[in-house]
Structure formats: structure tokens, C-alpha cells
Design a protein around this motif. Sequence first.
Motif, PDB file in Angstrom:
ATOM      1  N   ASP A 101       0.843  -1.193   0.000  1.00  0.00           N
ATOM      2  CA  ASP A 101       0.000   0.000   0.000  1.00  0.00           C
ATOM      3  C   ASP A 101       0.875   1.238   0.000  1.00  0.00           C
ATOM      4  OD1 ASP A 101      -2.112   1.703   0.067  1.00  0.00           O
ATOM      5  OD2 ASP A 101      -2.553   1.429   2.201  1.00  0.00           O
ATOM      6  N   LYS A 102       1.401   1.564  -1.181  1.00  0.00           N
ATOM      7  CA  LYS A 102       2.327   2.675  -1.339  1.00  0.00           C
ATOM      8  C   LYS A 102       1.898   3.539  -2.523  1.00  0.00           C
ATOM      9  CE  LYS A 102       6.320  -0.187   0.055  1.00  0.00           C
ATOM     10  NZ  LYS A 102       6.528   0.465   1.358  1.00  0.00           N
ATOM     11  N   PRO A 103       2.353   4.801  -2.570  1.00  0.00           N
ATOM     12  CA  PRO A 103       2.151   5.598  -3.781  1.00  0.00           C
ATOM     13  C   PRO A 103       2.751   4.887  -4.991  1.00  0.00           C
ATOM     14  CG  PRO A 103       2.925   6.981  -1.974  1.00  0.00           C
ATOM     15  CD  PRO A 103       3.035   5.558  -1.507  1.00  0.00           C
ATOM     16  N   ASP A 104       2.244   5.183  -6.163  1.00  0.00           N
ATOM     17  CA  ASP A 104       2.660   4.464  -7.371  1.00  0.00           C
ATOM     18  C   ASP A 104       4.185   4.452  -7.550  1.00  0.00           C
ATOM     19  OD1 ASP A 104       0.036   3.976  -7.884  1.00  0.00           O
ATOM     20  OD2 ASP A 104      -0.162   5.459  -9.498  1.00  0.00           O
ATOM     21  N   ALA A 116       4.047  -2.781 -15.676  1.00  0.00           N
ATOM     22  CA  ALA A 116       3.558  -1.752 -14.752  1.00  0.00           C
ATOM     23  C   ALA A 116       4.423  -0.497 -14.820  1.00  0.00           C
ATOM     24  CB  ALA A 116       3.518  -2.300 -13.326  1.00  0.00           C
ATOM     25  N   ASN A 117       5.727  -0.671 -14.945  1.00  0.00           N
ATOM     26  CA  ASN A 117       6.623   0.479 -15.012  1.00  0.00           C
ATOM     27  C   ASN A 117       6.380   1.294 -16.277  1.00  0.00           C
ATOM     28  OD1 ASN A 117       8.797   2.104 -14.038  1.00  0.00           O
ATOM     29  ND2 ASN A 117      10.165   1.104 -15.509  1.00  0.00           N
ATOM     30  N   SER A 118       6.195   0.616 -17.403  1.00  0.00           N
ATOM     31  CA  SER A 118       5.913   1.317 -18.663  1.00  0.00           C
ATOM     32  C   SER A 118       4.600   2.090 -18.569  1.00  0.00           C
ATOM     33  CB  SER A 118       5.859   0.322 -19.822  1.00  0.00           C
ATOM     34  OG  SER A 118       7.119  -0.298 -20.022  1.00  0.00           O
ATOM     35  N   ALA A 119       3.585   1.456 -17.969  1.00  0.00           N
ATOM     36  CA  ALA A 119       2.295   2.117 -17.811  1.00  0.00           C
ATOM     37  C   ALA A 119       2.413   3.316 -16.873  1.00  0.00           C
ATOM     38  CB  ALA A 119       1.268   1.124 -17.283  1.00  0.00           C
ATOM     39  N   TYR A 120       3.215   3.165 -15.827  1.00  0.00           N
ATOM     40  CA  TYR A 120       3.420   4.257 -14.870  1.00  0.00           C
ATOM     41  C   TYR A 120       4.108   5.441 -15.538  1.00  0.00           C
ATOM     42  CZ  TYR A 120       5.751   6.861 -11.145  1.00  0.00           C
ATOM     43  OH  TYR A 120       6.230   7.863 -10.335  1.00  0.00           O
ATOM     44  N   LEU A 121       5.165   5.187 -16.302  1.00  0.00           N
ATOM     45  CA  LEU A 121       5.910   6.262 -16.962  1.00  0.00           C
ATOM     46  C   LEU A 121       5.048   6.985 -17.993  1.00  0.00           C
ATOM     47  CD1 LEU A 121       9.374   4.503 -17.445  1.00  0.00           C
ATOM     48  CD2 LEU A 121       8.751   6.238 -15.747  1.00  0.00           C
ATOM     49  N   ALA A 122       4.209   6.233 -18.701  1.00  0.00           N
ATOM     50  CA  ALA A 122       3.329   6.860 -19.689  1.00  0.00           C
ATOM     51  C   ALA A 122       2.287   7.741 -19.018  1.00  0.00           C
ATOM     52  CB  ALA A 122       2.653   5.791 -20.537  1.00  0.00           C
TER      53      ALA A 122
END
Length: 218
Positions: free
Chosen positions: A9-12, A50-56
Amino acid sequence: MARRQSTLDKPDGELIALALDITNQSIVNAALWNLDANRVTSLTSVTNTANSAYLANVNDRTSNKETVEIKDAAFKELKRFLSLYIDYLEGNLSVPNANLVAMGLRSREHHYHEKQPVPDTIPVVKITTLHGQVSVSVAQGEDGHPTQSVNPEHYHGFKLRWRFLDEPEYQVVQTTRVRHTLLFNEADGGRHIALSVAWMNTTLEEGPWSEPVEVILN
């Protein structure tokens, strides 16, 4: 369960950093920690997605309603997989406790003023099988109703030992939760495994083991 939720349960940005660190450490130490290659590959794939989606989504020039939906779906899958994978790392005694702590995971070692006695009861066990998974839940008491957490005044967690019936050696994992999920490869479908469980105290001493239970992998 609450402690696992607090881990994830952390910020993205913090969750991605945690996932990337666990992934990198797993890749570097795969042989030393005797990690399953398919699990590490799946972790890498889920984390990268998930990292790619986060960066986009975090980029103001590319962020829109669609990137939010893609990111949310990717993070949901990341949390689901990480929860199982962290259980796998904590239960794998080839992973040093110091490395768990360094990755931001909970320590296996807890310090208490008084040593707990060795457990003298056998857990009630419930097994659920899904495709490629065997979930083992333990409970206290004669009614066999699963508990939400291990009572720290009595037990620290449980040990689970299992083996394929066509192989002689048992594998042992330990967890401070009341449920542990074993993950298997697709090629293992149809194989028989035997497993049993035992409570453990804070110094990881186990009590009596339950009778072995046979399970057929889906």
C-alpha cells in the motif's frame, strides 16, 4: 494479511521502486537463492509492464484517461503477483534474512523478551487448488475455521513441507501468515504432491506435523 497490505500500500512511484528492486535482486541472485526461473521471468514481465504504464501516465504529455486505465490495470496485476512472490521469497530459506530487510520486506527474525514454548498442537489445514497453484490455509481450534492472522501470543507462523510423490526430497517453506500459496509450472499439471504443516514459534521451532495430504495439480 494487514502486514502484506502495508508492504504494497504505497504511492505508485514507491511501489514501482519496490518492485524494480525486488526484480533486480531476484535476477542477480537467482542462482544463489535457488529461485525458480519461471517465477523470476513472470515477475520481470509484470514489473516492466507496470513500469511502462506508470511512466506513460506520469508524463503530462502522454497522460490521458486511457493511460490511467492501463496503469490501474497493470498495478492491480503487479500487486496480485508481488503478494505471492514476496511470500515465496520469505518462505525460501535460501534468501538471507538480511536481503529481505534490505529490499524493504519484513524480517523473519523477531526479538521477544521471553522465549515461546515449542507448539504442541497440530494446525487444521485447508487446501485450495487452482490452475498452477496450491493454497494452504491453517487454523487453530477444533472447528477448523481459518483465522485472519496468527496469534502472536501462541504462534509465530507455520511451516509447510511438500514434495512431488515421484521425488524423494521435501521442500520446506515458512511463513508468518496463515495462508501460503505454492506456484507450479504448467508442465507440472497432473503430478501428485504430498504436503503437511506444523505451527512454529518465534525461534522457528516447529510443533508436531499434520498427517500428509495428497493433492493433484490442475
